[in-house]
Design an enzyme around this catalytic site. Structure first.
Site, PDB file in Angstrom:
ATOM      1  N   TYR A  43       3.110  10.002  -0.790  1.00 27.16           N
ATOM      2  CA  TYR A  43       4.209   9.397  -0.023  1.00 27.16           C
ATOM      3  C   TYR A  43       5.555   9.638  -0.704  1.00 27.16           C
ATOM      4  CZ  TYR A  43       0.628   6.576   2.426  1.00 27.16           C
ATOM      5  OH  TYR A  43      -0.455   6.134   3.148  1.00 27.16           O
ATOM      6  N   HIS A  73      -7.408   9.871  -1.449  1.00 24.46           N
ATOM      7  CA  HIS A  73      -6.636   9.821  -0.205  1.00 24.46           C
ATOM      8  C   HIS A  73      -7.329  10.533   0.950  1.00 24.46           C
ATOM      9  CE1 HIS A  73      -2.216   9.396   1.284  1.00 24.46           C
ATOM     10  NE2 HIS A  73      -3.074   9.085   2.217  1.00 24.46           N
ATOM     11  N   ASP A 125       0.838  -1.190   0.000  1.00 26.09           N
ATOM     12  CA  ASP A 125       0.000   0.000   0.000  1.00 26.09           C
ATOM     13  C   ASP A 125       0.878   1.247   0.000  1.00 26.09           C
ATOM     14  OD1 ASP A 125      -2.976   1.083   0.909  1.00 26.09           O
ATOM     15  OD2 ASP A 125      -1.352   2.282   1.760  1.00 26.09           O
ATOM     16  N   LYS A 184      -2.900   5.874  -3.987  1.00 30.54           N
ATOM     17  CA  LYS A 184      -3.963   6.810  -3.619  1.00 30.54           C
ATOM     18  C   LYS A 184      -3.792   8.129  -4.374  1.00 30.54           C
ATOM     19  CE  LYS A 184      -3.567   4.878   1.015  1.00 30.54           C
ATOM     20  NZ  LYS A 184      -2.153   4.481   0.905  1.00 30.54           N
TER      21      LYS A 184
END
Length: 268
Positions: free
Chosen positions: A50, A105, A45, A75
């Site tokens: 990120y 997200h 994930d 996401k």
């Protein structure tokens, strides 16, 4: 106990995945993903915000595990405009033709703003399933009211300390599976005395107890670690069960009153 769950759209998702939030792009992320795949994880994930999709993609490619055996989630960053266009960028970074699950997200700009683009991502085959993250009951209802393909997952912060029963109940009522991120409280829950006592009694680590609680409460769970030993331990949770008394004692640790969403991410 099954190690996968069938979602409302008929696809299957592994019950445990490696989360890579706050894992630095580069060697740290590549090692964590590689160790996870070596240990038997088949669910990774990540997210656009990120900043480590490249590393996830390299680790998957170098692992030797066939792409079709790995469930990949990313996401949509809702500060951007077009979910489908952003997913195309994610696919290039990940080195794959499609992701298994694509989530909004968080509900920036309103819960429905991104949903048409998410559905377009599904229709174009860029994602096999779509869902949401950090959505509350009203925000889920707003998305469902639009019609068309519905979210199959709501990924939220969830643990005995953030036991959002109402949100889980409403999600499940609409065939939306709940995924638990930060099930270990980014480590801050692991020193709790009640948790430690249960872990000692069952002969498991506090992290394993928290992950097992998530599974027995019907969640898909995303523990995060960058340490190989802990990554391995966090998957070793299918060989024991918590008693009803243990579950009740863990339930009692809830600090949310059963509702709400924790906006813990720095980009909120």
């Amino acid at each position: 106990m099954n190690t996968v769950r069938k979602l409302a759209d008929g696809t299957e998702i592994p019950l445990i995945g490696l989360g890579v939030w706050q894992v630095g792009d580069g060697r740290e992320c590549e090692d964590a993903v590689r160790w996870a795949l070596e240990a038997g994880y088949r669910h990774i994930d990540t997210a656009q915000v990120y900043g480590n999709e490249d590393s996830v993609g390299r680790a998957i490619k170098d692992s030797g595990v066939p792409r079709e055996d790995i469930y990949i989630t990313t996401k949509f960053n809702p500060s951007r405009r077009d979910p489908a266009a952003e997913l195309e960028g994610s696919l290039k970074r990940l080195g794959v033709d499609a992701v298994d699950l694509y989530l909004v997200h968080w509900p920036a700009g309103g819960p429905t703003r991104a949903w048409a683009g998410m559905q377009q991502s599904l229709e174009r085959g860029l994602a096999r399933s779509i869902g949401v993250s950090n959505f509350n009951v009203d925000e889920i209802a707003a998305v469902l009211a639009l019609g068309g393909p519905a979210p199959v997952v709501n990924q939220i912060q969830f643990s005995p300390f953030e036991y959002r029963r109402t949100l889980q109940d409403v999600s499940e009522r609409h065939n939306i599976a709940v995924e638990a991120y930060s099930p270990l409280g980014t480590g801050r829950h692991l020193g709790d005395r009640a948790l430690a006592a249960i872990a000692e009694r069952v002969g498991r680590t506090p992290a394993q107890v928290l992950i097992r609680w998530s599974l027995q409460r019907g969640l898909i769970v995303l523990p995060k670690s960058v340490h190989q030993e802990r990554i391995v331990q966090n998957l070793d949770v299918f060989g024991f069960e918590l008693s009803d008394d243990d579950l009740a004692a863990l339930d009692a640790l809830d600090r949310t009153g059963g509702t709400g969403i924790a906006h813990e991410h720095p980009w909120w």
